[in-house]
Structures are given as C-alpha cells and as structure tokens.
Scaffold this active site. Structure first.
Site, short mmCIF file in Angstrom:
data_model
loop_
_atom_site.label_atom_id
_atom_site.label_comp_id
_atom_site.label_asym_id
_atom_site.label_seq_id
_atom_site.Cartn_x
_atom_site.Cartn_y
_atom_site.Cartn_z
N SER A 1 35.82 51.88 43.92
CA SER A 1 35.12 50.87 43.13
C SER A 1 34.86 49.57 43.89
CB SER A 1 35.88 50.55 41.84
OG SER A 1 37.07 49.86 42.12
N LYS B 1 39.18 43.85 41.41
CA LYS B 1 37.75 43.57 41.21
C LYS B 1 37.45 42.17 41.72
CE LYS B 1 37.35 47.40 38.83
NZ LYS B 1 37.21 48.58 39.60
#
Length: 168
Positions: free
Chosen positions: A38, A91
C-alpha cells in the site's frame, strides 16, 4: 558462594537494560516492519517475491511528535486501524484538522482531532477513502527513516499531493 552473586549481578543488569529499552521504545522511538504494497514505492518497492517477509522494510518510528500531535502534510505515520485496534497501518497524511480533501467522488472536511491518510499506492491501499478520517489519538508515531534493507537506508521524504487539499 561467588557464583550466585555473579548471577544476581548479571540478572540485575539485564533487567535494568530491559527496562531502559522498553522506556525508550515506548516514549521516544521504535523500529517496526512495514508489510504489504500500500505504500509502494516508498516502502517495499518489490513485494512480489517469495521472500516478502524477509525483504520487508524496517523503519524508525519517532514518537516525540505525539506530545502535541505535531504533524505536517506529507508525514508518514503508523496508526491503529479505526476498525480493529490490534492492526497497525502505515499511511501518508494528506489532510490535517480543518482541511478540505478532494477525493475521486467528493470533497471531505477533516474534523478537529483527526487526519486524512492515504497510501502511496492507491490501487492496493485501505485508507481514509475507505474508513474516513483517523482520530489523532490512534496515531502511534511518525516514520522518519528506512533502516532495512541496507541498500534502502535513508530518510523518508515528505510528499504532498498537489491540488487535493485546501485549508479552511
């Protein structure tokens, strides 16, 4: 009778080192693995090998930023999942409290005490586009450096998405 006292001294020293290590890890910094694609190419640019777990990036997580929640656009953070607090996610911060963030379908206001996070590889990222703004209380720290593998050692760049965020 010298042996028990030597063993006792070694045990005391090991215990002291353990307590200091836990304190430093809990308050100041820690090293964590980054798994999955990701955040590729920032982390784990090659995740298709059979030895994925051996090639996972190991990163330095700085925790002093948690004292006053001092984050900036583009910081990469580690946080507990809003859906399952046992899971940790990595993230990039796209929006901070008060910002308006443009998504594919809408414009979202980031409420006070929250941030908007997205993975660098949007095709394989479960992030704020799925679960909404993340409470700052779930943030565990900011990633500052890649420590492993040796050929990738270095600082983590702040990347700020252009034309997606406006401050109120």
């Amino acid at each position: 009778m010298g042996t028990p006292s030597v063993l006792w001294n070694v045990a005391k020293k090991c215990f002291t080192v353990g307590v200091i290590t836990l304190t430093v890890s809990d308050l100041f910094a820690s090293i964590v693995p980054v798994r999955g694609a990701s955040m590729s190419p920032t982390f784990n640019p090659k995740t298709n090998s059979l030895l994925d777990s051996l090639s996972d990036d190991r990163v330095l997580v700085e925790k002093l930023c948690l004292r006053n929640y001092k984050f900036s656009h583009g910081d990469v953070i580690v946080f507990s999942s809003p859906n399952n607090h046992k899971e940790k996610h990595v993230k990039r911060i796209v929006g901070l409290p008060g910002d308006w963030v443009g998504t594919i379908y809408d414009v979202v206001h980031v409420p006070e005490g929250h941030c908007w996070v997205e993975g660098d590889n949007s095709a394989s990222s479960l992030d704020s586009r799925s679960f909404g703004p993340v409470p700052l209380g779930l943030v565990k720290g900011r990633i500052t450096h890649i420590l492993w593998p040796p050929q990738r050692v270095g600082s983590v760049d702040r990347k700020i998405p252009q034309n997606r965020v406006s401050s109120s």
